[in-house]
Design an enzyme around this catalytic site. Structure first.
Site, PDB file in Angstrom:
ATOM      1  N   TYR A   1      58.460  28.728  69.015  1.00 32.90           N
ATOM      2  CA  TYR A   1      58.703  28.262  67.541  1.00 32.90           C
ATOM      3  C   TYR A   1      59.871  29.093  66.781  1.00 32.90           C
ATOM      4  O   TYR A   1      60.507  28.729  65.927  1.00 32.90           O
ATOM      5  CB  TYR A   1      57.470  27.997  66.760  1.00 32.90           C
ATOM      6  CG  TYR A   1      56.570  26.909  67.369  1.00 32.90           C
ATOM      7  CD1 TYR A   1      56.744  25.628  66.550  1.00 32.90           C
ATOM      8  CD2 TYR A   1      55.686  27.029  68.100  1.00 32.90           C
ATOM      9  CE1 TYR A   1      56.110  24.460  67.040  1.00 32.90           C
ATOM     10  CE2 TYR A   1      54.722  25.841  68.487  1.00 32.90           C
ATOM     11  CZ  TYR A   1      55.052  24.761  67.909  1.00 32.90           C
ATOM     12  OH  TYR A   1      54.226  23.398  68.259  1.00 32.90           O
ATOM     13  N   ILE A   2      59.722  30.313  67.087  1.00 33.26           N
ATOM     14  CA  ILE A   2      60.634  31.207  66.242  1.00 33.26           C
ATOM     15  C   ILE A   2      61.898  31.655  67.453  1.00 33.26           C
ATOM     16  O   ILE A   2      63.017  31.683  66.955  1.00 33.26           O
ATOM     17  CB  ILE A   2      60.027  32.400  65.991  1.00 33.26           C
ATOM     18  CG1 ILE A   2      58.765  32.014  64.853  1.00 33.26           C
ATOM     19  CG2 ILE A   2      60.989  33.536  65.099  1.00 33.26           C
ATOM     20  CD1 ILE A   2      59.340  31.356  63.703  1.00 33.26           C
TER      21      ILE A   2
ATOM     22  N   VAL B   1      59.888  32.194  58.453  1.00 30.32           N
ATOM     23  CA  VAL B   1      60.417  30.862  58.232  1.00 30.32           C
ATOM     24  C   VAL B   1      59.129  29.950  58.152  1.00 30.32           C
ATOM     25  O   VAL B   1      58.190  30.237  58.688  1.00 30.32           O
ATOM     26  CB  VAL B   1      61.381  30.228  59.181  1.00 30.32           C
ATOM     27  CG1 VAL B   1      62.831  31.101  59.056  1.00 30.32           C
ATOM     28  CG2 VAL B   1      60.837  30.691  60.493  1.00 30.32           C
TER      29      VAL B   1
ATOM     30  N   LYS C   1      54.749  41.539  55.836  1.00 29.80           N
ATOM     31  CA  LYS C   1      54.780  40.469  56.693  1.00 29.80           C
ATOM     32  C   LYS C   1      53.276  39.932  56.784  1.00 29.80           C
ATOM     33  O   LYS C   1      53.054  38.752  56.342  1.00 29.80           O
ATOM     34  CB  LYS C   1      55.273  40.469  58.074  1.00 29.80           C
ATOM     35  CG  LYS C   1      54.800  39.376  59.148  1.00 29.80           C
ATOM     36  CD  LYS C   1      55.419  37.902  58.872  1.00 29.80           C
ATOM     37  CE  LYS C   1      54.747  37.030  59.458  1.00 29.80           C
ATOM     38  NZ  LYS C   1      55.364  35.595  59.689  1.00 29.80           N
TER      39      LYS C   1
ATOM     40  N   ASN D   1      51.137  36.677  54.293  1.00 29.71           N
ATOM     41  CA  ASN D   1      50.401  35.411  54.823  1.00 29.71           C
ATOM     42  C   ASN D   1      48.778  35.462  54.497  1.00 29.71           C
ATOM     43  O   ASN D   1      48.196  34.542  54.016  1.00 29.71           O
ATOM     44  CB  ASN D   1      50.387  35.206  56.361  1.00 29.71           C
ATOM     45  CG  ASN D   1      51.551  34.521  56.632  1.00 29.71           C
ATOM     46  OD1 ASN D   1      52.250  33.953  55.922  1.00 29.71           O
ATOM     47  ND2 ASN D   1      52.231  34.913  57.926  1.00 29.71           N
TER      48      ASN D   1
ATOM     49  N   HIS E   1      49.273  26.926  33.009  1.00 33.93           N
ATOM     50  CA  HIS E   1      49.349  28.105  32.394  1.00 33.93           C
ATOM     51  C   HIS E   1      50.650  28.968  33.157  1.00 33.93           C
ATOM     52  O   HIS E   1      50.717  28.847  34.133  1.00 33.93           O
ATOM     53  CB  HIS E   1      48.083  29.010  32.718  1.00 33.93           C
ATOM     54  CG  HIS E   1      48.014  30.354  31.831  1.00 33.93           C
ATOM     55  ND1 HIS E   1      48.883  31.420  32.418  1.00 33.93           N
ATOM     56  CD2 HIS E   1      47.267  30.737  31.121  1.00 33.93           C
ATOM     57  CE1 HIS E   1      48.728  32.495  31.698  1.00 33.93           C
ATOM     58  NE2 HIS E   1      47.530  32.106  30.735  1.00 33.93           N
TER      59      HIS E   1
ATOM     60  N   GLY F   1      44.961  26.415  59.042  1.00 39.89           N
ATOM     61  CA  GLY F   1      45.426  26.443  60.509  1.00 39.89           C
ATOM     62  C   GLY F   1      46.794  27.244  60.751  1.00 39.89           C
ATOM     63  O   GLY F   1      47.152  27.761  59.809  1.00 39.89           O
TER      64      GLY F   1
ATOM     65  N   CYS G   1      49.681  31.589  61.795  1.00 37.43           N
ATOM     66  CA  CYS G   1      50.209  32.723  60.815  1.00 37.43           C
ATOM     67  C   CYS G   1      48.804  32.857  59.947  1.00 37.43           C
ATOM     68  O   CYS G   1      48.137  33.998  60.233  1.00 37.43           O
ATOM     69  CB  CYS G   1      51.200  32.246  59.960  1.00 37.43           C
ATOM     70  SG  CYS G   1      52.611  31.734  61.278  1.00 37.43           S
TER      71      CYS G   1
ATOM     72  N   TYR H   1      47.989  21.177  62.185  1.00 36.10           N
ATOM     73  CA  TYR H   1      47.480  22.035  61.264  1.00 36.10           C
ATOM     74  C   TYR H   1      48.088  21.900  59.822  1.00 36.10           C
ATOM     75  O   TYR H   1      47.377  22.303  58.804  1.00 36.10           O
ATOM     76  CB  TYR H   1      47.557  23.586  61.510  1.00 36.10           C
ATOM     77  CG  TYR H   1      48.909  24.039  61.367  1.00 36.10           C
ATOM     78  CD1 TYR H   1      49.983  24.133  62.271  1.00 36.10           C
ATOM     79  CD2 TYR H   1      49.126  24.788  60.132  1.00 36.10           C
ATOM     80  CE1 TYR H   1      51.225  24.738  61.849  1.00 36.10           C
ATOM     81  CE2 TYR H   1      50.441  25.512  59.866  1.00 36.10           C
ATOM     82  CZ  TYR H   1      51.704  25.359  60.758  1.00 36.10           C
ATOM     83  OH  TYR H   1      52.412  25.937  60.606  1.00 36.10           O
TER      84      TYR H   1
ATOM     85  N   LYS I   1      43.691  15.888  51.714  1.00 42.40           N
ATOM     86  CA  LYS I   1      44.727  16.665  51.603  1.00 42.40           C
ATOM     87  C   LYS I   1      45.621  15.939  50.431  1.00 42.40           C
ATOM     88  O   LYS I   1      46.543  16.169  49.994  1.00 42.40           O
ATOM     89  CB  LYS I   1      45.801  16.483  52.702  1.00 42.40           C
ATOM     90  CG  LYS I   1      45.414  17.144  53.804  1.00 42.40           C
ATOM     91  CD  LYS I   1      45.264  18.614  53.789  1.00 42.40           C
ATOM     92  CE  LYS I   1      46.420  19.412  53.618  1.00 42.40           C
ATOM     93  NZ  LYS I   1      46.406  20.781  53.563  1.00 42.40           N
TER      94      LYS I   1
HETATM   95  N1  SAJ Z   1      47.055  25.384  52.999  1.00 42.36           N
HETATM   96  C1  SAJ Z   1      46.126  24.669  52.134  1.00 42.36           C
HETATM   97  N2  SAJ Z   1      46.274  24.919  50.948  1.00 42.36           N
HETATM   98  C2  SAJ Z   1      47.299  25.179  50.349  1.00 42.36           C
HETATM   99  C3  SAJ Z   1      48.601  25.472  51.113  1.00 42.36           C
HETATM  100  C4  SAJ Z   1      48.382  25.444  52.700  1.00 42.36           C
HETATM  101  O1  SAJ Z   1      44.957  24.337  52.863  1.00 42.36           O
HETATM  102  O2  SAJ Z   1      47.594  25.313  48.974  1.00 42.36           O
HETATM  103  C5  SAJ Z   1      46.848  25.227  54.852  1.00 42.36           C
HETATM  104  C6  SAJ Z   1      47.701  24.053  55.328  1.00 42.36           C
HETATM  105  O3  SAJ Z   1      47.303  22.851  55.264  1.00 42.36           O
HETATM  106  C7  SAJ Z   1      47.840  24.871  56.915  1.00 42.36           C
HETATM  107  C8  SAJ Z   1      47.629  26.426  56.513  1.00 42.36           C
HETATM  108  O4  SAJ Z   1      47.313  26.521  55.073  1.00 42.36           O
HETATM  109  O5  SAJ Z   1      46.687  24.631  57.581  1.00 42.36           O
HETATM  110  C9  SAJ Z   1      48.921  27.251  56.429  1.00 42.36           C
HETATM  111  O6  SAJ Z   1      49.959  26.451  56.209  1.00 42.36           O
HETATM  112  P1  SAJ Z   1      51.503  27.207  55.296  1.00 42.36           P
HETATM  113  O7  SAJ Z   1      52.236  25.996  55.033  1.00 42.36           O
HETATM  114  O8  SAJ Z   1      50.870  27.858  53.966  1.00 42.36           O
HETATM  115  O9  SAJ Z   1      51.930  28.225  56.409  1.00 42.36           O
HETATM  116  P2  SAJ Z   1      52.323  28.163  57.882  1.00 42.36           P
HETATM  117  O10 SAJ Z   1      51.495  29.024  58.347  1.00 42.36           O
HETATM  118  O11 SAJ Z   1      53.023  27.131  58.095  1.00 42.36           O
HETATM  119  O12 SAJ Z   1      53.524  29.268  57.397  1.00 42.36           O
HETATM  120  C10 SAJ Z   1      53.373  30.539  56.866  1.00 42.36           C
HETATM  121  C11 SAJ Z   1      54.557  30.919  55.793  1.00 42.36           C
HETATM  122  N3  SAJ Z   1      54.055  31.921  54.880  1.00 42.36           N
HETATM  123  C12 SAJ Z   1      53.979  31.960  53.814  1.00 42.36           C
HETATM  124  O13 SAJ Z   1      54.196  31.098  53.065  1.00 42.36           O
HETATM  125  C13 SAJ Z   1      53.684  33.272  52.975  1.00 42.36           C
HETATM  126  C14 SAJ Z   1      55.950  30.923  56.451  1.00 42.36           C
HETATM  127  O14 SAJ Z   1      56.712  31.548  55.563  1.00 42.36           O
HETATM  128  C15 SAJ Z   1      55.637  32.159  57.552  1.00 42.36           C
HETATM  129  O15 SAJ Z   1      56.880  32.249  58.452  1.00 42.36           O
HETATM  130  C16 SAJ Z   1      54.637  31.867  58.470  1.00 42.36           C
HETATM  131  O16 SAJ Z   1      53.521  31.628  57.941  1.00 42.36           O
HETATM  132  C17 SAJ Z   1      54.468  32.897  59.438  1.00 42.36           C
HETATM  133  O17 SAJ Z   1      55.192  32.623  60.700  1.00 42.36           O
HETATM  134  O18 SAJ Z   1      53.872  33.872  59.312  1.00 42.36           O
END
Ligand code: SAJ
Length: 428
Positions: A10-11, A153, A204, A208, A242, A255, A258, A314, A396
């Protein structure tokens, strides 16, 4: 510059293609024969907008090829998976990283740059990888430049974010940082942030973890709202007016490779200092069970027999099911209930996934939305006419309001449980 990218997932793949697009000679290395064959035949093996077009161009330009074995290069970029180990704190499994470094060593020459893009436990660059290079006779910072440049990303937007995001360049020495900056300045338009390797690794992981902890807070709020009979989604909307508050959103769990993985790398490095991070993981891990209990409650109320699951990835608009809470929810439903479960996901092709919307909802008593795919945001009443009863549990919050369809979400969970005596008015 000649660049070898090790790990075409993926990366690694988008990164390799991006360098090729910017006129660098790139050789992509992967262990999987099928992946190498597919890529050389011009076909990407992952869903990522824009990637297919750029692969085609990169092959035509002659700047990219995939192969199984390494060869000499100026820059070696390691982008291999770092899963959790199955030990007590689910620590970072460095097997693939160490293996990639080991395989790189015979090809290294003075002046080369080794970049770790894989997400790694704090101190890995200095305590694990540097000694491997030293043992091979290189002086890090003089002969070989070692850098940790975590990718940041967002799946679904990788091709854009690779170019426009800021990039952390975590070098072991100032010279390593300089060399790292030269590499990424080929295409990165965001800031190239200078850092030590340790700061790069931990920042990093904390990015997350920050998100995971905040999602846990939102999930806890959903449970609070359920018990108190207060709409949690409205609370979030209100609170976020706020200027300094940004509550995240509840859902069926967290999921992906990350957020559901990285926090454990910090926990394992220092368990005694991480009660909050550990608790957040537990809360998010509790969500699939919570959703299943809600589905059971509702199905009992409506005397339902068939549940149709919408979305198993996910998150929305990707084809990635790694660590997806939907998988656990489906397994629990199949193990613990007699419901007929049909599964629909427009982004995933598997034999057990219904071919289309209509077949999936036919005769269903409940549609349970677990992923925010764009396709679900534009549904109409017509899409649900073949259901036996029109109930939707939208975890969702993506389904628009539909006439004659009862929609439950993470805000009005309390309406799914018939037993309203659960809501005991507070005593004076
Ligand atoms: N989710 C929620 N509620 C929210 C936001 C997300 O339940 O308010 C869930 C999503 O449905 C999903 C999970 O969290 O199951 C993760 O989704 P995500 O969009 O937050 O993150 P990833 O894993 O797709 O990507 C993250 C990103 N990190 C941040 O935004 C801090 C991305 O920038 C990173 O590159 C990536 O992890 C990584 O590789 O670390």
């Amino acid at each position: 510059m000649k660049i070898a990218v090790i790990g075409l997932g993926y990366i690694g793949l988008p990164t390799a293609i991006m360098f090729a697009k910017h006129n660098q000679k790139v050789v992509g290395i992967d262990l999987k024969k099928d992946t190498v064959r597919m890529l050389n035949a011009g076909k990407v093996h992952i869903e990522e907008p824009g990637l297919q077009t750029e692969l085609t161009k990169a092959l035509l330009s002659g700047n990219f090829k995939a192969q199984l074995n390494l060869e000499k290069a100026d820059i070696f970029i390691i982008a291999v998976p770092t899963p959790n180990k199955s030990d007590a704190y689910l620590s970072c499994d460095l097997t693939h990283v160490k293996d990639a470094v080991q395989k790189t060593i015979p090809y290294l020459e003075k002046g080369n740059v080794v970049i770790l893009e894989s997400t790694i436990a704090p101190r890995t660059t200095e305590d694990v990888v540097k000694p491997m290079l030293e043992e091979a006779g290189f002086i890090v910072g003089k002969d070989i430049f070692l850098v940790h440049c975590p990718e940041r990303v967002l799946p679904g937007k990788i091709m854009h974010e690779l170019v426009h995001n800021n990039r952390i360049i975590g070098g072991l020495t100032p010279a390593c940082v300089e060399e790292g900056k030269k590499v990424y300045s080929v295409f990165v338009q965001g800031e190239l942030i200078e850092a030590t390797a340790g700061v790069a690794e931990l920042s990093k992981l904390m990015e997350n973890t920050y998100r995971d902890v905040n999602i846990a807070l939102a999930n806890e709020l959903a449970k609070i709202g359920d018990t108190l009979g207060i709409n949690a989604l409205e609370v979030i909307q209100m609170a976020n007016k706020h200027p300094r508050v940004h509550l995240h959103y509840p859902g069926p769990g967290v999921g992906g490779h990350c957020l559901a993985v990285d926090p454990y790398f910090i926990v394992a490095a220092t368990p005694e200092n991480t009660p909050l991070i550990q608790q957040a993981r537990e809360i998010n891990n509790s969500m699939p069970r919570f959703i299943v209990e809600k589905v059971k409650d509702l199905m009992a109320n409506i005397d339902g027999k068939k549940v149709s699951i919408f979305g198993i990835t996910y998150k929305g608009d990707v084809d990635d099911v790694r660590e997806s809470p939907a998988i656990e929810i489906i397994q629990l439903l199949e193990k613990e209930t007699d419901f007929e479960v049909s599964i629909f996901d427009p982004h995933v092709k598997m034999p057990w996934i219904e071919p289309d919307f209509e077949t999936a909802v036919e005769n269903a008593d409940l549609v349970c939305v677990l992923t925010d795919h764009s396709e679900f945001k534009t549904v109409t009443i017509e899409d649900f006419v073949d259901m036996k009863q029109q109930h939707i549990f939208d975890t969702k919050n993506v389904i628009p309001e539909l006439e004659k369809v009862t929609i439950y979400n993470m805000g009005n969970l309390y309406e799914m449980t018939k037993d309203s005596t659960k809501l005991i008015p507070m005593a004076e």
